[in-house]
Motif scaffolding. Structure first.
Motif, PDB file in Angstrom:
ATOM      1  N   ASN A  66     -19.880 -24.503 109.039  1.00 51.33           N
ATOM      2  CA  ASN A  66     -18.804 -23.525 109.254  1.00 51.33           C
ATOM      3  C   ASN A  66     -17.632 -24.195 109.967  1.00 51.33           C
ATOM      4  OD1 ASN A  66     -20.403 -23.868 111.578  1.00 51.33           O
ATOM      5  ND2 ASN A  66     -19.748 -21.901 112.422  1.00 51.33           N
ATOM      6  N   GLY A  67     -17.137 -25.243 109.367  1.00 56.52           N
ATOM      7  CA  GLY A  67     -16.065 -25.994 110.006  1.00 56.52           C
ATOM      8  C   GLY A  67     -15.241 -26.774 109.004  1.00 56.52           C
ATOM      9  N   THR A  68     -14.538 -27.763 109.532  1.00 59.64           N
ATOM     10  CA  THR A  68     -13.598 -28.553 108.744  1.00 59.64           C
ATOM     11  C   THR A  68     -14.307 -29.788 108.149  1.00 59.64           C
ATOM     12  OG1 THR A  68     -13.030 -29.963 110.618  1.00 59.64           O
ATOM     13  CG2 THR A  68     -11.781 -27.895 110.373  1.00 59.64           C
ATOM     14  N   PRO A  69     -13.617 -30.481 107.259  1.00 63.24           N
ATOM     15  CA  PRO A  69     -14.193 -31.730 106.744  1.00 63.24           C
ATOM     16  C   PRO A  69     -14.496 -32.717 107.870  1.00 63.24           C
ATOM     17  CG  PRO A  69     -12.343 -31.037 105.379  1.00 63.24           C
ATOM     18  CD  PRO A  69     -12.365 -30.114 106.558  1.00 63.24           C
ATOM     19  N   THR A  70     -13.590 -32.820 108.835  1.00 66.30           N
ATOM     20  CA  THR A  70     -13.813 -33.728 109.964  1.00 66.30           C
ATOM     21  C   THR A  70     -15.040 -33.293 110.761  1.00 66.30           C
ATOM     22  OG1 THR A  70     -11.469 -34.267 110.085  1.00 66.30           O
ATOM     23  CG2 THR A  70     -12.767 -34.671 112.064  1.00 66.30           C
ATOM     24  N   ASP A  71     -15.180 -31.976 110.989  1.00 63.95           N
ATOM     25  CA  ASP A  71     -16.392 -31.463 111.652  1.00 63.95           C
ATOM     26  C   ASP A  71     -17.641 -31.929 110.914  1.00 63.95           C
ATOM     27  OD1 ASP A  71     -15.058 -29.899 113.600  1.00 63.95           O
ATOM     28  OD2 ASP A  71     -14.949 -28.158 112.258  1.00 63.95           O
ATOM     29  N   CYS A  72     -17.629 -31.814 109.602  1.00 69.08           N
ATOM     30  CA  CYS A  72     -18.820 -32.126 108.798  1.00 69.08           C
ATOM     31  C   CYS A  72     -19.280 -33.553 109.037  1.00 69.08           C
ATOM     32  CB  CYS A  72     -18.525 -31.928 107.308  1.00 69.08           C
ATOM     33  SG  CYS A  72     -18.286 -30.208 106.831  1.00 69.08           S
ATOM     34  N   VAL A  73     -18.342 -34.497 108.928  1.00 74.96           N
ATOM     35  CA  VAL A  73     -18.710 -35.900 109.075  1.00 74.96           C
ATOM     36  C   VAL A  73     -19.061 -36.201 110.529  1.00 74.96           C
ATOM     37  CG1 VAL A  73     -17.860 -38.274 108.856  1.00 74.96           C
ATOM     38  CG2 VAL A  73     -17.371 -36.588 107.064  1.00 74.96           C
ATOM     39  N   HIS A  74     -18.302 -35.613 111.450  1.00 71.73           N
ATOM     40  CA  HIS A  74     -18.552 -35.840 112.876  1.00 71.73           C
ATOM     41  C   HIS A  74     -19.947 -35.345 113.276  1.00 71.73           C
ATOM     42  CE1 HIS A  74     -16.998 -36.706 116.914  1.00 71.73           C
ATOM     43  NE2 HIS A  74     -17.776 -35.712 117.296  1.00 71.73           N
ATOM     44  N   VAL A  75     -20.259 -34.134 112.879  1.00 73.64           N
ATOM     45  CA  VAL A  75     -21.566 -33.563 113.234  1.00 73.64           C
ATOM     46  C   VAL A  75     -22.688 -34.319 112.532  1.00 73.64           C
ATOM     47  CG1 VAL A  75     -23.016 -31.511 112.956  1.00 73.64           C
ATOM     48  CG2 VAL A  75     -20.678 -31.265 113.790  1.00 73.64           C
ATOM     49  N   ALA A  76     -22.471 -34.647 111.266  1.00 74.11           N
ATOM     50  CA  ALA A  76     -23.523 -35.343 110.515  1.00 74.11           C
ATOM     51  C   ALA A  76     -23.848 -36.684 111.150  1.00 74.11           C
ATOM     52  CB  ALA A  76     -23.090 -35.535 109.055  1.00 74.11           C
ATOM     53  N   VAL A  77     -22.806 -37.450 111.472  1.00 74.03           N
ATOM     54  CA  VAL A  77     -23.023 -38.822 111.955  1.00 74.03           C
ATOM     55  C   VAL A  77     -23.486 -38.844 113.407  1.00 74.03           C
ATOM     56  CG1 VAL A  77     -21.886 -41.035 112.450  1.00 74.03           C
ATOM     57  CG2 VAL A  77     -21.412 -39.836 110.301  1.00 74.03           C
ATOM     58  N   THR A  78     -22.942 -37.957 114.232  1.00 72.27           N
ATOM     59  CA  THR A  78     -23.224 -38.057 115.666  1.00 72.27           C
ATOM     60  C   THR A  78     -24.365 -37.145 116.137  1.00 72.27           C
ATOM     61  OG1 THR A  78     -21.632 -36.359 116.367  1.00 72.27           O
ATOM     62  CG2 THR A  78     -20.780 -38.586 116.083  1.00 72.27           C
ATOM     63  N   GLY A  79     -24.977 -36.396 115.230  1.00 71.34           N
ATOM     64  CA  GLY A  79     -26.038 -35.526 115.719  1.00 71.34           C
ATOM     65  C   GLY A  79     -27.025 -35.027 114.683  1.00 71.34           C
ATOM     66  N   PHE A  80     -26.547 -34.729 113.497  1.00 71.31           N
ATOM     67  CA  PHE A  80     -27.422 -34.085 112.504  1.00 71.31           C
ATOM     68  C   PHE A  80     -28.324 -35.068 111.774  1.00 71.31           C
ATOM     69  CE2 PHE A  80     -28.028 -32.653 108.060  1.00 71.31           C
ATOM     70  CZ  PHE A  80     -28.900 -31.591 108.310  1.00 71.31           C
ATOM     71  N   LEU A  81     -27.748 -36.166 111.301  1.00 64.43           N
ATOM     72  CA  LEU A  81     -28.533 -37.110 110.503  1.00 64.43           C
ATOM     73  C   LEU A  81     -29.424 -37.967 111.404  1.00 64.43           C
ATOM     74  CD1 LEU A  81     -25.848 -38.374 107.942  1.00 64.43           C
ATOM     75  CD2 LEU A  81     -27.735 -36.780 107.510  1.00 64.43           C
ATOM     76  N   PRO A  82     -30.641 -38.241 110.958  1.00 64.63           N
ATOM     77  CA  PRO A  82     -31.534 -39.103 111.746  1.00 64.63           C
ATOM     78  C   PRO A  82     -31.190 -40.581 111.601  1.00 64.63           C
ATOM     79  CG  PRO A  82     -32.645 -38.372 109.755  1.00 64.63           C
ATOM     80  CD  PRO A  82     -31.296 -37.709 109.750  1.00 64.63           C
ATOM     81  N   TRP A  83     -30.241 -40.913 110.753  1.00 67.78           N
ATOM     82  CA  TRP A  83     -29.829 -42.310 110.538  1.00 67.78           C
ATOM     83  C   TRP A  83     -28.319 -42.368 110.461  1.00 67.78           C
ATOM     84  CZ3 TRP A  83     -27.519 -41.098 106.029  1.00 67.78           C
ATOM     85  CH2 TRP A  83     -28.151 -40.196 105.161  1.00 67.78           C
TER      86      TRP A  83
END
Ligand code: MN
Length: 251
Positions: A66-83
């Motif tokens: 529920n955010g912007t493209p930048t949110d998506c990559v930021h959240v994915a890389v810094t917290g969501f993805l295990p790698w």
């Protein structure tokens, strides 16, 4: 090879699904994290006034935020993805991102966020407001990805790739380009709500100002794939000495 895929047109975009499918053969892991709605024009905005969630979509390995493209990559890389991804790709955007469009583009911003987090990144855009030539775009994505995986153009890179919306047989090759220039944007369009209140629609971008050979505009006009290396530096080093002189004369 682990690849993170995002976009700004939203999780339902056929361009996003085409991009994820196109890179799948190159990777051991492909995860899509995309905005839940169309956030074209979001630029590099981060959501700071509310929490973000990452929820699974119907497609495998696909999530929406529920955010912007930048949110998506930021959240994915810094917290969501295990790698940590080895590569971030964004698109395939419905519509070109040339010249000053790159400043407003959420497609470029998603890639740029990966780049700022230390990951090579590529933004892909198709130069039409429809996906009629998505096969051409998919072909281009696969050639570019194969190329950067075989031999990275530099240790750390951010590429803006624009693809002419033509049948594959009409493609006239690939060109490394610089950003062109636009004139200032068209005025907003003033209208009224059903209750009589004035409303404003942001108008179209400005007309082309610099489309000389070597620019992204020129390559696309010649039906060539435009590949522009981008950097993130708004500083204007050439203006420093004249500004220092101005500072000396400050009353
Ligand atoms: Mn878009």
């Amino acid at each position: 090879m682990k690849i993170l895929v995002s976009n700004d047109d939203g999780v339902f975009s056929p361009g996003l699904h085409a991009l994820a499918d196109a890179v799948a053969g190159f990777a051991t892991e492909v995860v899509v994290v995309a905005p839940e709605a169309d956030r074209s024009g979001a630029s590099n905005s981060l959501t700071l006034d509310r929490p973000l969630y990452v929820r699974p979509a119907a497609r495998p390995n696909t999530h929406f935020v529920n955010g912007t493209p930048t949110d998506c990559v930021h959240v994915a890389v810094t917290g969501f993805l295990p790698w940590k991804p080895d590569l971030v790709v964004s698109g395939i955007n419905k519509g070109q991102n040339l010249a000053e469009d790159t400043l407003y583009s959420g497609t470029v911003a998603a890639a740029m966020e990966g780049y700022l987090l230390g990951i090579p990144a590529i933004a892909f855009s198709l130069s039409a407001h429809h996906f009629g030539q998505l096969d051409t775009a998919t072909h281009v994505v696969q050639r570019v990805i194969a190329g950067v995986l075989q031999q990275p153009p530099s240790p750390h890179y951010l590429l803006n790739v624009n693809i002419p919306s033509v049948p594959l047989g009409e493609l006239q090759g690939y060109e490394v380009t610089r950003l062109g220039r636009r004139h200032e944007a068209q005025p907003v369009i003033r209208t009224h709500s059903p209750r009589g209140e004035p409303m404003y629609w942001v108008g179209p971008p400005g007309e082309v100002r610099d489309a000389t050979p070597g620019t992204d505009f020129h390559a696309i006009a010649q039906r060539r794939v435009s590949i522009t290396p981008l950097r993130v530096d708004l500083g204007h080093a050439e203006a420093i000495s004249s500004l220092e002189q101005w500072l000396q004369r400050l009353p």
